[in-house]
Design a protein around this motif. Structure first.
Motif, PDB file in Angstrom:
ATOM      1  N   SER A  11       0.764  -1.184  -0.057  1.00 39.33           N
ATOM      2  CA  SER A  11      -0.021   0.070   0.037  1.00 39.33           C
ATOM      3  C   SER A  11       0.837   1.227  -0.116  1.00 39.33           C
ATOM      4  N   GLY A  12       2.017   1.061   0.384  1.00 37.67           N
ATOM      5  CA  GLY A  12       2.782   2.429   0.548  1.00 37.67           C
ATOM      6  C   GLY A  12       1.895   3.563   1.504  1.00 37.67           C
ATOM      7  N   ILE A  13       1.971   4.763   1.040  1.00 37.35           N
ATOM      8  CA  ILE A  13       1.383   5.842   1.600  1.00 37.35           C
ATOM      9  C   ILE A  13      -0.235   5.699   0.996  1.00 37.35           C
ATOM     10  N   GLY A  14      -0.677   4.932   0.214  1.00 33.76           N
ATOM     11  CA  GLY A  14      -2.065   5.043  -0.254  1.00 33.76           C
ATOM     12  C   GLY A  14      -2.414   5.652  -1.397  1.00 33.76           C
ATOM     13  N   GLY A  15      -1.470   5.920  -2.326  1.00 29.44           N
ATOM     14  CA  GLY A  15      -1.781   6.522  -3.543  1.00 29.44           C
ATOM     15  C   GLY A  15      -2.854   5.762  -4.471  1.00 29.44           C
ATOM     16  N   ILE A  16      -2.754   4.784  -4.547  1.00 28.95           N
ATOM     17  CA  ILE A  16      -3.908   4.000  -5.195  1.00 28.95           C
ATOM     18  C   ILE A  16      -5.107   3.922  -4.236  1.00 28.95           C
ATOM     19  N   ASP A  17      -5.053   4.152  -3.218  1.00 32.95           N
ATOM     20  CA  ASP A  17      -6.062   4.031  -2.055  1.00 32.95           C
ATOM     21  C   ASP A  17      -6.711   5.239  -2.367  1.00 32.95           C
ATOM     22  N   LEU A  18      -6.167   6.372  -2.294  1.00 39.31           N
ATOM     23  CA  LEU A  18      -6.803   7.720  -2.665  1.00 39.31           C
ATOM     24  C   LEU A  18      -7.586   7.804  -3.565  1.00 39.31           C
ATOM     25  N   GLY A  75      -2.290  -3.400  -6.384  1.00 40.21           N
ATOM     26  CA  GLY A  75      -1.102  -2.917  -6.017  1.00 40.21           C
ATOM     27  C   GLY A  75       0.064  -2.928  -6.862  1.00 40.21           C
ATOM     28  N   GLY A  76       0.978  -2.100  -6.253  1.00 40.11           N
ATOM     29  CA  GLY A  76       2.109  -1.921  -7.057  1.00 40.11           C
ATOM     30  C   GLY A  76       3.323  -2.855  -6.287  1.00 40.11           C
ATOM     31  N   TYR A  77       3.270  -3.998  -6.762  1.00 39.76           N
ATOM     32  CA  TYR A  77       4.120  -5.118  -6.421  1.00 39.76           C
ATOM     33  C   TYR A  77       5.679  -4.801  -6.513  1.00 39.76           C
ATOM     34  N   PRO A  78       6.588  -5.110  -5.595  1.00 36.89           N
ATOM     35  CA  PRO A  78       8.028  -4.600  -5.827  1.00 36.89           C
ATOM     36  C   PRO A  78       8.777  -4.625  -7.095  1.00 36.89           C
ATOM     37  N   CYS A  79       9.216  -3.535  -7.478  1.00 40.50           N
ATOM     38  CA  CYS A  79       9.716  -3.093  -8.952  1.00 40.50           C
ATOM     39  C   CYS A  79      11.278  -3.443  -8.968  1.00 40.50           C
ATOM     40  N   GLN A  80      11.908  -3.537  -7.864  1.00 44.83           N
ATOM     41  CA  GLN A  80      13.332  -3.790  -7.941  1.00 44.83           C
ATOM     42  C   GLN A  80      13.680  -4.949  -9.040  1.00 44.83           C
ATOM     43  N   PRO A  81      13.026  -6.010  -8.929  1.00 43.39           N
ATOM     44  CA  PRO A  81      13.450  -7.187 -10.038  1.00 43.39           C
ATOM     45  C   PRO A  81      13.307  -6.820 -11.309  1.00 43.39           C
TER      46      PRO A  81
END
Length: 261
Positions: A11-18, A75-81
């Motif tokens: 969720s992070g800080i809720g960008g998608i949720d906003l 969700g924005g699943y981890p992008c590092q890979p």
């Protein structure tokens, strides 16, 4: 009409949720492990439970906690890979958590899935994601939407994946109604004048509505407190980028429910 409910992963800080809130979609649970973003989520959604590990989150646990039907997982699943600026190890990277997202989609069986990742995912891993969704019985379509297209100052290209369960498709595609964009939900006017900072449309989550944006170069905030904020902003999904997808999902879902009556 029955409200649409979403499970928010990474969720992070809720960008998608906003953006969900703007579109009329209720977030019923967060999954976020970082302490600083958790504080932000608790501030703005104090009554929504937060789970701290996607690897241990299950349908049974959600049900035991009283969380019922989930219509949308996002969700924005981890992008590092997949990032063009990393080692690009894809599925071999320990941070590749798409399989956990896939597991939750398979067990919860939401009508919709919305995923987000960096543009490097297009050339590494996206085929597997789309294939997995297809194997689960979802029709999926990726979209490349840059933040600059919604007024941000940087390009910030992102790939969004929209998937819908085949089990709930219309039997006759020709009856699919034309979307009516008149009167569709819009972001509150207070944010229409928002000045983007470093591509971080979520910066407002750290302030009250009557506060002005601070210059991050010299805002009097101790560096040890500012660093997690910068990290959270860098990982955040721009709500203006994702809002059109969510507004469309909500409108289509409303029409589907009307047709099922």
């Amino acid at each position: 009409m029955k409200s649409m409910k979403a499970l928010s992963l990474f969720s992070g800080i809720g960008g998608i949720d906003l953006a969900c809130e703007w579109a009329g979609i209720e977030t019923v649970a967060f999954c976020e492990r970082e302490p600083f973003p958790q504080q932000v989520l608790k501030k703005h959604w104090p009554h929504v439970p937060i789970y701290d590990d996607v690897c241990t989150l299950t349908k049974e646990r959600l049900e035991a906690d009283g969380i019922g039907t989930i219509d949308l997982i996002h969700g924005g699943y981890p992008c590092q890979p997949y990032s063009l600026y990393g080692e690009r190890e894809g599925a071999e990277d320990d941070r590749a958590l798409w399989p956990e997202v896939c597991r939750l989609i398979e067990t919860i069986r939401p009508s919709w899935f919305l995923g987000e990742n960096v543009i490097g995912h297009v050339t590494l891993g996206l085929d597997e994601t789309l294939s997995d969704l297809g194997n689960l019985g979802y029709t999926a379509q990726p979209f490349d939407i840059p933040a600059v297209s919604v007024g941000a100052l940087d390009e910030r290209r992102r790939v969004f994946i929209i998937a819908y369960s085949n089990s709930e498709q219309w039997e006759t595609p020709s009856i699919f109604p034309r979307l009516n964009t008149k009167g569709s939900p819009k972001a509150p006017k207070i944010w229409s004048e928002f000045q983007f900072y470093n591509g971080g449309a979520n910066d407002f989550l750290f302030r009250k509505e009557d506060e002005s944006l601070l210059c991050r170069a010299d805002d009097g905030v101790p560096r040890e407190l500012d660093e997690p904020r910068f990290k959270a902003l860098g990982n955040a999904v721009n709500p203006y980028q994702v809002f059109p997808f969510l507004a469309g999902i909500k409108q289509i879902d409303n029409m589907m429910k009307e047709m099922q009556k």
